[in-house]
Design an enzyme around this catalytic site. Sequence first.
Site, PDB file in Angstrom:
ATOM      1  N   LEU A 134       0.865  -1.169   0.000  1.00 55.89           N
ATOM      2  CA  LEU A 134       0.000   0.000   0.000  1.00 55.89           C
ATOM      3  C   LEU A 134       0.903   1.221   0.000  1.00 55.89           C
ATOM      4  O   LEU A 134       1.984   1.207   0.601  1.00 55.89           O
ATOM      5  CB  LEU A 134      -0.895   0.037   1.249  1.00 55.89           C
ATOM      6  N   ASP A 135       0.478   2.280  -0.680  1.00 57.66           N
ATOM      7  CA  ASP A 135       1.258   3.515  -0.662  1.00 57.66           C
ATOM      8  C   ASP A 135       1.383   4.031   0.765  1.00 57.66           C
ATOM      9  O   ASP A 135       0.532   3.745   1.623  1.00 57.66           O
ATOM     10  CB  ASP A 135       0.583   4.586  -1.522  1.00 57.66           C
ATOM     11  N   LYS A 136       2.396   4.823   1.004  1.00 64.22           N
ATOM     12  CA  LYS A 136       2.655   5.374   2.340  1.00 64.22           C
ATOM     13  C   LYS A 136       1.403   5.999   2.939  1.00 64.22           C
ATOM     14  O   LYS A 136       1.064   5.740   4.097  1.00 64.22           O
ATOM     15  CB  LYS A 136       3.776   6.413   2.256  1.00 64.22           C
TER      16      LYS A 136
END
Length: 299
Positions: A134-136
């Site tokens: 998942l993106d930050k």
Amino acid sequence: MSDFFLIDKENVRLDNLLVERLPQFTRSHIKQMIEQGNVLLNGKQVKAGAKGKIGDRVDYTIEEVQPLDAKAENVDFEIVYEDSDLIVVNKPQGLVVHPCSSTKEGTLVNGLLYKIKDLSGINGVLRPGIVHRLDKNTSGLMLVAKNDMAHISLAQQIKDKTCKRKYLALVQGHLKNSEGRIETYIERDKKDRKKMAVSENGKLAITNYKVIAHYDKYDLVEFALQTGRTHQIRVHCKSLGHTIVGDDIYGKAEKGLNGQLLHSYSIEFSHPRTNEIKRFEVALPKHFQDFLAKQKTTE
């Protein structure tokens, strides 16, 4: 370890041959081996899509796993489910998944090493157990594998689209259709390597969507992934002309938010060992709920 084999099939891609030959490795790992020059076709370095002839020789080298140089740290995140094969994690917004050149400490991987004794080693020394990312600044559910058997199974389910992942996002404006399907091709943005972009030369990306609620200036939308390209939902929202609220890369920053309002709230998969269907859901995080509470709903 080095070994070789002779091709016994016509018109088959090199990476596909190696996936069959080395089932303990993910497709992405095989591709990395080829790109790093650890696979040779008739003594020459080639691309993953290269095709040999029956009798051609394929040499490959499997590098020894290096000691993990990511240290264990007490990082804050929720474990939703855990057994001897896998973990389901609820990742908070702002937490980087694995160490990289810009972030070497304080990642989810550092926290996993602190809390979990065993993790799969397929994705290398800096991404133990990580099946997907998942993106930050995207929050929510992620799968983590404790052993290679589980890792291979979960990664294959994602590839086969039998692992079902759903997200909730708040987008700018109001979508023309209450539900639909977005199908494009996505690749790395040629002008900005930190971004992805819709391109005819990219990889197929498919997202299904459904509007859940209307607000004065926004729509709350459920997104269901059929493919898992980098930044896929964020890029698809931009392609619709309705970027995600708070997305400072594909849209614009929002005062009081630390990133996009995008949350992986549901995941469903078949357990690698028992084949039992597992499904988990988590509520929207507080920062998402607080933002929604300030908005006026409409019909």
